[in-house]
Scaffold this active site. Structure first.
Site, PDB file in Angstrom:
ATOM      1  N   TYR B  99      31.064  21.446  31.058  1.00  0.00           N
ATOM      2  CA  TYR B  99      31.741  22.632  31.739  1.00  0.00           C
ATOM      3  C   TYR B  99      32.119  23.761  30.568  1.00  0.00           C
ATOM      4  O   TYR B  99      31.943  24.902  30.851  1.00  0.00           O
ATOM      5  CB  TYR B  99      32.751  22.281  32.833  1.00  0.00           C
ATOM      6  CG  TYR B  99      32.090  21.844  33.791  1.00  0.00           C
ATOM      7  CD1 TYR B  99      31.166  22.688  34.785  1.00  0.00           C
ATOM      8  CD2 TYR B  99      32.315  20.643  34.543  1.00  0.00           C
ATOM      9  CE1 TYR B  99      30.723  22.314  35.662  1.00  0.00           C
ATOM     10  CE2 TYR B  99      31.873  20.135  35.632  1.00  0.00           C
ATOM     11  CZ  TYR B  99      30.981  20.915  36.429  1.00  0.00           C
ATOM     12  OH  TYR B  99      30.329  20.522  37.267  1.00  0.00           O
ATOM     13  N   GLU B 193      29.531  -8.523  36.982  1.00  0.00           N
ATOM     14  CA  GLU B 193      28.640  -7.439  37.380  1.00  0.00           C
ATOM     15  C   GLU B 193      29.129  -6.572  38.456  1.00  0.00           C
ATOM     16  O   GLU B 193      29.329  -5.271  38.334  1.00  0.00           O
ATOM     17  CB  GLU B 193      27.223  -7.895  37.548  1.00  0.00           C
ATOM     18  CG  GLU B 193      26.175  -6.349  37.841  1.00  0.00           C
ATOM     19  CD  GLU B 193      24.910  -6.703  38.140  1.00  0.00           C
ATOM     20  OE1 GLU B 193      24.374  -7.975  38.080  1.00  0.00           O
ATOM     21  OE2 GLU B 193      24.250  -5.868  38.496  1.00  0.00           O
ATOM     22  N   ASP B 245      24.101 -10.738  38.921  1.00  0.00           N
ATOM     23  CA  ASP B 245      22.944 -11.095  39.873  1.00  0.00           C
ATOM     24  C   ASP B 245      21.747 -11.657  38.961  1.00  0.00           C
ATOM     25  O   ASP B 245      21.725 -11.617  37.812  1.00  0.00           O
ATOM     26  CB  ASP B 245      22.454  -9.607  40.415  1.00  0.00           C
ATOM     27  CG  ASP B 245      23.264  -9.074  41.494  1.00  0.00           C
ATOM     28  OD1 ASP B 245      24.126  -9.746  42.108  1.00  0.00           O
ATOM     29  OD2 ASP B 245      23.210  -7.837  41.963  1.00  0.00           O
TER      30      ASP B 245
END
Lengths: 554, 363
Positions: B99, B193, B245
């Site tokens: 910004y 995770e 996973d």
């Protein structure tokens, strides 16, 4: 010798004419309407314009006058129009008026080795007959040869006698020279399409840059096509046929009519570029004695001569009888009327096609500006502003109809435009101008709108277009590169305005000096890049020229 | 080296970059700087150290190359802003930096930066080009990742006992260099995770019951999280065990924690934890725990990712090739939360303790 030949040919024409007189003129016309160009409402009107304008141009040229042509079309009712055509030509002596305006097949042009626009002598009489058949009205002819006596006649074609039926004859004094023809037509339609009268005259103006043409359309809009050259082309001269490409029956026809005592002298006197040395050379190639009487030449012997012609080398036919428009003339006319971004004009050296007929090809390729046919908003694909147009001409006369069957169209479409950087030929602002110049244009039919597919003609047009296309390609890639260069420069300069303050913040050096140095660097670097590109271009150009010439030899 | 000394050095390095560019201009050559290539063909896998390392291939950023021009300008702007931050002793988030630098280029409708996606990779370019860390440029990313467990951390004079932070845990900041580890009591760190699994294990009081610290990466691990895991392992000698996973994405997250990432290969030494072991989900778990009914079919992107992983040198050991091949053959993946099909407690009471106790871990 040449004179005698014409006499013989004229006799043939007489014979032809006798046959033709046996049926009535009207019937002849009706049967051959399509061939004569009077099929379809638009085509009929364009044909009327064509016949009158070519007649005026031929007359002016033969008299060495800079043509000024005025053509007006007014609508009188549904499919009912009135035309007025005026020229500043030599005028027509009153006794010749019937022959010019009311006699079919009266012309002598058909039988001369001369390049003229009208070829078959049907011409203006067809206009009279068409007007008469559709409206029952006579046409009005005013003409003055500059002797202050204006002759005004109203005439019809006497369909049984194939001559004029004078409805009214007047003579009055007037300071004026030229011919004016007025008449009415029914069953015709006017529009502004690329086969209409406006387009016909626009193209005529391009191909006849010394003519000044004024056109007033049915809505009263007046267009003036100014002349871009003030040189009247030299009147055409007659030319002997060239031996290359003669057919056996052509040779026999000439031989039968010959008054020479020997075949040898017949050959050298009847055909261009056949010297006595060439006759001696030929004697070694044929099995019979060239001292033979030419009128007794047998088919097989004629065949031997033709074969010998094919094997022997002759000087190219003289282009004396051919009258190209000229590169500068075309260029000026194209510049004036199409205002293109780029144009190139190529005139090929004269060649012959079968029958020993000399011909010559002129082409022009114009890109951008007013080139191409503008696309109207609705039908336009994105970014397409104009479609490619092919302007076909035979002896500077526009050919507007029967484009698909024409050798000129085939030649244009036979060029692989993609090779020359034109990715989408049909959707490019391109005008392709092709003029075929010859004493005998090999028309497909008497409608004279389509050129027969003579191999040599197509090949020459393609050669000319390829040469023009290569020049276009160089221009085009240069243009594209310039646009890219410009965009690159702008992009770099834009980022320079942000890069300079950042560098000033980092280094604590003066921002203005950094900006100045950086801007200078960007401009300098791009200038050098452009110079390098140009050098590359030139070497490419040379390489292409070399390969093009090799291709031509094959 | 004190932070202040390093700051001065970094300012000099940035100035050196600017001087180099001015030197190019005065020599009439295109302004340029070189950036080490961070693509696969410039990544070397150091098998002995089990770390990804950056090769010596460089690419040159040239202002006069129209494809590089804007990035060149943007890099200079970032460098200028970083110099300012370092000089002022301020630290900005990478979003704040974006910004700060975003504005319309004079007389155009074009912005210096269109979105943060343009500035973020250039920051990494600048780090690798100048051989300076992001935090040394006084830039940080958002907090990402959570830690909970028996560890006391000193942060700017305050002590944080991570076992007393309720269910929320410690939000891991982008820069953790200033952390000092005061007290630790843990047999291992379990790196997880998904946030959902982390929450499940918190509710089951897994850290208390198993004497461990838990860290959630919440997807791909951010630098702060990776650096924290690395420091706990290196400085406190606590083993790291990873739980993701059972799919190529989870396995890749594991490999990043262990061996480092391609994008930050220049920092593997500081971010990678080669001793990390993997507990699950593995493909053999499916049979072992009867999870066949709760697998999910592989999508095309999953299959593509598997074949990519099979090409990576750091996946070239028999255990991982077997897992990936098995996954590809079966065409299925298994999520951590699929264990809930047994019961909510199953993961905390049976699956993890059992596998870890028996040492059923992948390297």
């Amino acid at each position: 010798m040449a004179d005698e030949e014409i006499v013989t040919k004229e006799k043939n024409a007489e014979e032809l004419f006798k046959e033709f007189r046996e049926v009535s003129v009207t019937e002849f016309f009706r049967k051959n309407r399509a061939h004569l160009g009077y099929s379809g409402q638009l085509r009929s009107l364009t044909t009327v314009v064509h016949e009158l304008v070519t007649n005026s141009l031929d007359a002016c040229e033969e008299a060495g006058i800079l043509p000024e042509i005025y053509f007006e079309i007014r609508q009188l009712g549904q499919e009912h129009y009135k035309f007025k055509a005026r020229d500043n030509g030599p005028g027509i002596p009153v006794k010749h008026i019937p022959k010019v305006f009311a006699t079919m097949l009266a012309g002598t042009k058909f039988h001369r080795h001369v390049q003229l626009r009208g070829q078959q002598g049907i011409g203006v009489s067809g206009v009279t007959l068409f007007s008469q058949m559709t409206t029952g009205q006579p046409i009005t002819v005013r003409t003055c040869t500059g002797d202050n006596k204006v002759n005004e006649v109203k005439l019809l074609v006497d369909v049984t006698k194939n001559t004029a039926e004078m409805v009214e004859e007047k003579q009055y004094s007037g300071y004026w020279r030229g011919t004016e023809v007025e008449g009415e037509l029914k069953g015709v339609a006017y529009n502004t399409s690329e086969r209409g009268p406006y387009e016909y005259l626009r193209r005529t103006a391009i191909a006849n840059p010394y003519a000044e043409i004024t056109f007033v359309d049915p809505e009263g809009r007046k267009t003036l096509f100014k002349r871009t050259s003030d040189k009247v082309p030299k009147p055409p001269t007659e030319m002997k046929p060239h031996p290359k490409g003669l057919a056996v029956d052509d040779l026999l026809n000439y031989a039968k009519a010959s008054e020479s005592r020997h075949v040898g002298s017949f050959l050298s006197s009847s055909f261009a570029r056949v010297s006595s040395a060439k006759v001696n050379e030929m004697q070694k190639l044929v099995s019979f004695d060239l001292n033979k009487n030419p009128r007794k030449l047998a088919w097989a012997e004629a065949e031997e001569i033709i074969k010998a012609f094919d094997k022997m080398d002759f000087m190219a036919p003289s282009s004396e009888g051919l009258r190209p428009i000229g590169e500068n003339q075309i260029k000026n006319a194209v510049l004036k009327i199409l205002k293109p971004e780029f144009e190139v004009v190529i005139t090929r050296p004269p060649k012959v096609f079968s029958g020993g007929v000399p011909f010559q090809i002129e082409v022009a390729v114009a890109y951008g500006g007013n080139a191409g046919r503008p696309v109207s908003g609705e039908n336009s694909e994105e970014g397409v502003t104009a479609k490619a147009e092919i302007m076909r001409f035979a002896n500077s006369t526009p050919l507007l109809f029967d484009a698909s069957g024409c050798a000129l169209t085939k030649a244009v479409n036979g060029v692989d435009w993609k090779r020359y950087g034109i990715k989408d030929f049909d959707n490019s602002p391109l005008t392709i101008f092709v003029n075929l110049i010859s004493m005998y244009v090999p028309y497909v039919s008497a409608g004279k709108q389509s050129v027969a597919e003579e191999e040599e003609v197509i090949k020459e047009i393609k050669m000319a277009l390829m040469e023009a296309a290569r020049k276009f390609q160089i221009y085009h890639s240069r243009m594209r590169r310039e646009i890219e260069k410009e965009a690159k420069l702008n992009t770099l300069l834009k980022y320079t305005t942000e890069l300079a303050p950042a560098l000033a913040l980092i280094t604590g050096k003066d921002e203005k000096k950094i900006l100045k140095d950086l801007t200078h660097l960007v401009k300098e670097k791009l200038r050098i890049e452009a110079l390098e590109d140009e050098l590359e271009d030139e070497s490419e150009e040379e390489a292409k020229d070399a390969s093009f010439e090799e291709g031509e030899k094959e | 080296m004190s932070p202040e000394t390093r700051d001065k050095e970094v300012v000099k390095i940035i100035e050196g970059f600017g001087d180099g560019v001015l030197g190019n201009i005065s020599k009439n050559e295109s302004p340029k700087f070189s950036v080490p290539l961070r693509s696969l063909n410039n990544i070397k896998f150091d098998r002995a150290a089990n770390l990804l390392r950056l090769g010596d291939k460089n690419s040159s950023r040239k202002f006069m190359n129209i494809a590089h021009a804007k990035k060149f300008m943007q890099s200079a702007m970032i460098a200028a802003k970083c110099k300012e931050l370092v000089s002022k002793g301020k630290t900005a988030s990478i979003r704040e930096l974006y910004y700060q630098l975003k504005h319309a280029i004079a007389n155009t409708k074009e912005n210096t930066f269109e979105d943060q996606g343009e500035s973020d990779p250039l920051i990494v370019d600048l780090e690798t080009s100048l051989k300076v860390l992001r935090e040394e440029l006084h830039l940080k990313a958002d907090d990402k990742g959570t830690l909970i467990g028996n560890i006391v951390i000193e942060d700017s004079g305050d002590l944080i006992d991570c076992s007393k932070l309720g269910r929320s845990g410690l939000s891991v900041p982008s820069i953790i260099e200033h952390y000092k580890f005061k007290k630790v009591k843990a047999d291992y760190v379990l790196v997880i995770e998904t946030a959902a699994m982390f929450d499940r294990l918190v509710e089951e009081k897994y850290p208390q019951n198993n004497n461990c610290i838990m860290v959630s990466t919440k997807g791909q691990a951010a630098r702060g999280c990776r650096r924290l895991v690395h420091r706990i392992n290196q400085e406190l000698k606590v083993p790291i065990i990873m739980f993701t996973d059972g799919d190529p994405w989870g396995y890749y997250i594991y490999s990043v924690i262990k061996a480092g990432s391609m994008a930050l290969a220049h920092e593997s030494e500081r971010l990678g934890t080669p001793q990390t072991k993997f507990v699950g989900m593995t493909m053999t778990d499916i049979e072992e725990y009867g999870l066949q009914k709760v697998t999910e079919k592989l999508k095309d992107v999953d299959k593509k990712r598997i074949s990519e992983l099979l090409q990576y040198p750091w996946f070239q050991n028999k255990e991982w090739k077997k897992e990936l091949q098995f996954m590809a053959d079966k065409g299925v993946r298994i999520e951590q939360q699929a264990l809930a099909s047994k019961s909510l407690e199953f993961v905390a009471e049976e699956y993890l303790p059992e596998k870890i106790k028996k040492g059923k871990l992948l390297p």
